[in-house]
Design a protein around this motif. Structure first.
Motif, short mmCIF file in Angstrom:
data_model
loop_
_atom_site.label_atom_id
_atom_site.label_comp_id
_atom_site.label_asym_id
_atom_site.label_seq_id
_atom_site.Cartn_x
_atom_site.Cartn_y
_atom_site.Cartn_z
N PRO A 299 -35.93 -13.38 -61.15
CA PRO A 299 -34.90 -13.86 -61.91
C PRO A 299 -34.68 -13.48 -63.33
O PRO A 299 -35.65 -12.93 -63.77
CB PRO A 299 -35.52 -15.59 -62.09
N HIS A 300 -33.67 -13.96 -63.77
CA HIS A 300 -33.25 -13.50 -65.49
C HIS A 300 -33.86 -14.56 -66.11
O HIS A 300 -34.30 -14.27 -67.50
CB HIS A 300 -31.79 -13.56 -65.38
N LYS A 301 -34.45 -15.75 -65.71
CA LYS A 301 -35.02 -16.53 -66.70
C LYS A 301 -36.04 -17.59 -66.00
O LYS A 301 -35.84 -17.66 -64.96
CB LYS A 301 -33.92 -17.57 -67.26
N THR A 302 -37.05 -17.97 -66.70
CA THR A 302 -38.27 -18.73 -66.22
C THR A 302 -37.67 -19.94 -66.21
O THR A 302 -36.83 -20.60 -66.79
CB THR A 302 -39.38 -18.49 -67.37
N ASN A 303 -38.36 -20.91 -65.04
CA ASN A 303 -38.00 -22.07 -64.79
C ASN A 303 -38.88 -22.89 -65.81
O ASN A 303 -40.21 -23.42 -65.42
CB ASN A 303 -38.45 -22.74 -63.39
N TRP A 304 -38.32 -23.26 -67.14
CA TRP A 304 -39.15 -23.86 -68.12
C TRP A 304 -39.50 -25.30 -68.01
O TRP A 304 -40.43 -25.92 -68.44
CB TRP A 304 -38.62 -23.59 -69.41
N SER A 305 -39.14 -25.90 -67.01
CA SER A 305 -39.26 -27.28 -66.60
C SER A 305 -40.66 -27.46 -66.03
O SER A 305 -41.36 -28.21 -66.16
CB SER A 305 -38.45 -28.06 -65.69
N ASP A 306 -41.05 -26.36 -65.46
CA ASP A 306 -42.49 -26.19 -64.89
C ASP A 306 -43.56 -25.28 -65.81
O ASP A 306 -44.59 -25.22 -65.52
CB ASP A 306 -42.58 -25.46 -63.39
N SER B 273 -56.22 -16.06 -61.14
CA SER B 273 -56.17 -16.97 -59.98
C SER B 273 -57.45 -17.43 -59.72
O SER B 273 -57.77 -18.44 -58.94
CB SER B 273 -55.47 -16.24 -58.59
N THR B 274 -58.65 -16.85 -60.29
CA THR B 274 -59.97 -17.22 -60.08
C THR B 274 -60.62 -18.63 -60.86
O THR B 274 -61.37 -18.93 -60.70
CB THR B 274 -61.01 -16.32 -60.43
N VAL B 275 -59.43 -18.64 -61.85
CA VAL B 275 -59.63 -19.98 -62.80
C VAL B 275 -58.71 -20.93 -62.79
O VAL B 275 -57.21 -20.52 -62.38
CB VAL B 275 -60.00 -19.57 -64.08
N PRO B 276 -58.80 -22.24 -62.97
CA PRO B 276 -57.68 -23.20 -63.33
C PRO B 276 -56.71 -22.55 -64.16
O PRO B 276 -56.79 -22.65 -65.35
CB PRO B 276 -58.38 -24.29 -63.73
N SER B 277 -55.51 -22.20 -63.82
CA SER B 277 -54.42 -21.43 -64.61
C SER B 277 -52.99 -21.69 -64.03
O SER B 277 -52.87 -21.82 -62.87
CB SER B 277 -54.85 -19.85 -64.89
N ARG B 278 -52.26 -21.32 -65.05
CA ARG B 278 -50.59 -21.27 -64.56
C ARG B 278 -50.39 -19.98 -65.10
O ARG B 278 -50.41 -19.44 -66.41
CB ARG B 278 -49.82 -22.23 -65.26
N PHE B 279 -49.60 -19.01 -64.27
CA PHE B 279 -49.45 -17.56 -64.60
C PHE B 279 -48.04 -17.43 -64.54
O PHE B 279 -47.48 -17.46 -63.52
CB PHE B 279 -49.95 -16.67 -63.55
N VAL B 280 -47.44 -17.32 -65.79
CA VAL B 280 -45.95 -17.33 -66.02
C VAL B 280 -45.48 -15.92 -66.32
O VAL B 280 -45.92 -15.52 -67.57
CB VAL B 280 -45.57 -18.21 -67.28
N VAL B 281 -44.67 -15.34 -65.63
CA VAL B 281 -44.07 -14.11 -65.96
C VAL B 281 -42.67 -14.22 -66.87
O VAL B 281 -41.73 -14.63 -66.08
CB VAL B 281 -44.03 -13.10 -64.80
N MET B 282 -42.75 -14.01 -67.83
CA MET B 282 -41.56 -14.31 -68.57
C MET B 282 -40.32 -13.06 -68.37
O MET B 282 -40.59 -12.03 -67.97
CB MET B 282 -41.56 -14.21 -70.26
N ARG B 283 -39.14 -13.69 -68.44
CA ARG B 283 -37.88 -12.54 -68.12
C ARG B 283 -37.09 -12.58 -69.28
O ARG B 283 -37.27 -13.11 -70.29
CB ARG B 283 -37.12 -13.16 -66.87
N GLY B 284 -36.00 -11.59 -69.32
CA GLY B 284 -35.21 -11.37 -70.54
C GLY B 284 -34.35 -12.46 -70.96
O GLY B 284 -34.25 -12.52 -72.07
N GLY B 285 -33.87 -13.40 -69.94
CA GLY B 285 -33.28 -14.43 -70.51
C GLY B 285 -33.86 -15.46 -71.06
O GLY B 285 -33.52 -16.31 -71.55
N ASP B 286 -35.19 -15.32 -71.09
CA ASP B 286 -36.18 -16.24 -71.78
C ASP B 286 -35.96 -16.03 -73.42
O ASP B 286 -36.21 -16.92 -74.27
CB ASP B 286 -37.58 -16.26 -71.54
N PHE B 287 -35.72 -14.70 -73.65
CA PHE B 287 -35.57 -14.42 -75.03
C PHE B 287 -34.14 -14.33 -75.67
O PHE B 287 -34.04 -14.80 -76.87
CB PHE B 287 -36.26 -13.06 -75.39
N PHE B 288 -33.11 -13.80 -74.94
CA PHE B 288 -31.76 -14.03 -75.14
C PHE B 288 -31.03 -14.26 -74.20
O PHE B 288 -31.22 -13.62 -72.85
CB PHE B 288 -31.31 -12.42 -75.72
N LYS B 289 -30.10 -14.87 -74.23
CA LYS B 289 -29.01 -15.24 -73.10
C LYS B 289 -28.09 -14.17 -73.12
O LYS B 289 -27.88 -13.17 -74.12
CB LYS B 289 -28.15 -16.67 -73.58
N LYS B 290 -27.10 -14.09 -72.05
CA LYS B 290 -26.23 -12.93 -71.78
C LYS B 290 -24.97 -13.29 -73.05
O LYS B 290 -24.59 -12.32 -73.42
CB LYS B 290 -25.57 -13.04 -70.34
#
Length: 553
Positions: free
Chosen positions: A11-18, A131-148
């Motif tokens: 995706p171009h942007k992360t689902n920040w609600s989660d 994934s071996t510890v209680p965690s959330r792994f979030v890969v950020m995308r370009g749209g998280d930093f600047f919009k089109k």
């Protein structure tokens, strides 16, 4: 364990609600997956700005290590003391049971890990070990930093967008960043926060490797040799001559001159293009503009000092080459250093500084903005819904509009009951289309309208054959929106807590146990030390993370 993983279609942007930081998180992790190393940082979860606390660097993860070694052990030995203890407690063994027990003692059991990656292989290996510890792994995308609508184009690297956001976070717009790594890039914004664009070329070492590989006679030049010659030039006053008298210096002189002269040309163009509005309206130099990746109400001061930031593994060398007299690295002519101006409207003076960890500041900026946005949305949802009726809204669609403006305006017509009993809002666009949106979507539409306002009258451009999607009864498609250091290869560790293989080069800001935050303008440097196998699970003696904490301002 709970985690948010990258999908096969990015995706171009992360689902920040989660994905936004959780309430009560004490420590947040961010990792930059570069072409040569992994760059780690922790962020203070209780600070409003989420600025980084500790930085360290490790070699790339190796797939064979993950196949033959305990995954949890790989994570353990890549962590310095304080971050390690936050996850596993004071335990020497660092077991899964320790991680679960420690998580139950935290206000926010899950650890948030934010990734900016140009290396999909390393991204996947990192997801495995976390994934071996209680965690959330979030890969950020370009749209998280600047919009089109802020000038981002689809193929612009997330790493470039993150470093550019870091520069804006520290100094404001306009921003110009040179990133010296395997590739050397430059990226810039103007005074309104819109991305101007940038350039990409081979890095210093890439140039030398290419010459050695593609010719028979030219020698290999190592990173150590480059750094030694740069230090000699500065400390002994012996700059590289333009007309070099040996092959190695001739190769370095040419590469450095190219970077120095190209960089100055880029800066001259940036000063003219980015500051022309400020020259026409001097009052704007004290105004505020929108921060990258931030809600509309989040602002930052203008970069009135005209600071140019150099980052990445060769960032310090680039910074020196862009200084007056080329930092003493190469020969100079006095006439080349005279300040220029255009009709005396724009001063050509500027400041160049190095910031090794710019990407982590960019991540911090987005995290702070998303938490603020979440709080604003929560407050917005509690307002009487009827008060929104009649207000103007805007929404971005992935279409090629006839007039070049793909932001469509409209009005809130009424509040309706959706399935499940939740309130939604009927929107009628100026072109006659209608759709129903949720409270969260309405908030975003108000935000976009507050930034762009009403459509500006312009001459219509020829249509390109694509029209806005036909309206749906309920929904329309939403818009999608390297460190001056030398590492020596390490060998695998034998125990869970061992720091031997790929031991983190940990960079501390102050005291080893009490991380304190420094002023963002500090120039941060780090030196890596080679790692060797250790025999003790908790041993930090040799190959331990060289941790950098920032000094107090």
């Amino acid at each position: 364990m709970t985690e948010l993983r990258a999908q096969s279609k990015l995706p171009h942007k992360t689902n920040w609600s989660d994905a936004a930081p959780l309430d009560g998180e004490e420590l947040i992790f961010s990792i930059s997956c570069g072409n040569s190393h992994l760059h780690w940082a922790t962020h203070h979860g209780n600070a409003e700005d989420y600025n980084p606390l500790i930085f360290w660097r490790t070699p790339h993860l190796k797939e064979e290590d993950l196949e033959h070694e305990d995954l949890l052990g790989v994570l353990s030995r890549n962590l310095p003391d304080d971050p390690h203890d936050h996850i596993f407690g004071k335990s020497v063994d660092a077991t899964a049971e320790d991680a679960i027990s420690q998580s139950k003692q935290r206000a926010a059991p899950l650890i948030s890990v934010y990734i900016v990656s140009t290396n999909r292989g390393q991204e996947a290996l990192l997801a495995k070990i976390w994934s071996t510890v209680p965690s959330r792994f979030v890969v950020m995308r370009g749209g998280d930093f600047f919009k089109k609508e802020e000038g981002r184009y689809d193929t612009m690297g997330t790493d470039r967008l993150a470093t550019l956001t870091g520069a804006v976070h520290l100094h404001g717009h306009p921003a110009l960043v040179f990133d010296g790594g395997t590739a050397t890039t430059y990226s810039a914004t103007d005074s309104s926060g819109t991305i101007l664009g940038g350039g990409i070329g081979p890095g210093i070492q890439s140039k030398f490797r290419s010459l050695t590989k593609d010719t028979d006679a030219l020698p290999e030049i190592t990173t150590e040799q480059v750094l030694a010659r740069v230090n000699e030039a500065q400390e002994k006053g012996k700059p590289l001559p333009t007309f070099a008298r040996n092959t190695q210096e001739a190769m370095m002189a040419d590469a450095f001159q190219e970077f120095a002269l190209k960089g100055r040309n880029v800066i001259e163009h940036w000063l003219e293009k980015a500051y022309d509005k400020l020259a026409d309206n001097p009052a704007e130099t004290t105004s505020e503009v929108k921060s990258a990746g931030a809600p509309a109400e989040t602002t930052t001061k203008v970069n009135t000092d005209k600071r140019v930031i150099c980052t990445g593994g060769d960032g310090d060398i680039l910074m020196q080459l862009l200084q007056p007299h080329y930092g003493g690295v190469i020969e100079h002519m006095e006439s080349n250093d005279r300040a220029k101006s255009k009709d005396n409207a724009i001063s050509r003076s500027y400041v160049v500084e190095a910031s090794k960890h710019l990407m982590h500041y960019g991540i911090a900026s987005v995290l702070a903005a998303q938490v603020k946005l979440r709080k604003s949305k929560d407050a917005f949802s509690k307002n009487p819904h009827e008060e929104h009726v009649g207000k103007r809204v805007a929404k971005h669609f992935e279409v090629e509009a006839d007039d070049g403006d793909n932001i469509f305006r409209g009005k809130v017509m009424k509040v309706i009951k959706a399935e499940g009993g939740e309130n939604e809002f009927r929107i009628k666009y100026d072109d006659g289309d209608s759709e129903d949106v949720t409270t969260s979507e309405l908030f975003d539409m108000f935000e976009l309208f507050s930034v762009h306002g009403e459509k500006k009258s312009r001459k219509a451009a020829p249509a390109k054959g694509k029209k806005k999607p036909a309206p749906k009864k309920v929904k329309k498609a939403k818009s999608s929106d390297d460190e001056k250091a030398v590492d020596i290869p390490s060998v695998p560790a034998k125990s869970a807590k061992s720091k031997a293989n790929g031991a983190p080069t940990e960079e501390k800001k102050t005291d080893a146990k009490k991380a304190t935050k420094a002023e963002p303008s500090d120039v941060e440097k780090a030196v890596d030390i080679p790692s060797v196998p250790s025999k003790s699970a908790k041993s930090k003696a040799n190959g331990a993370p060289l941790e950098e904490k920032k000094t107090d301002a």
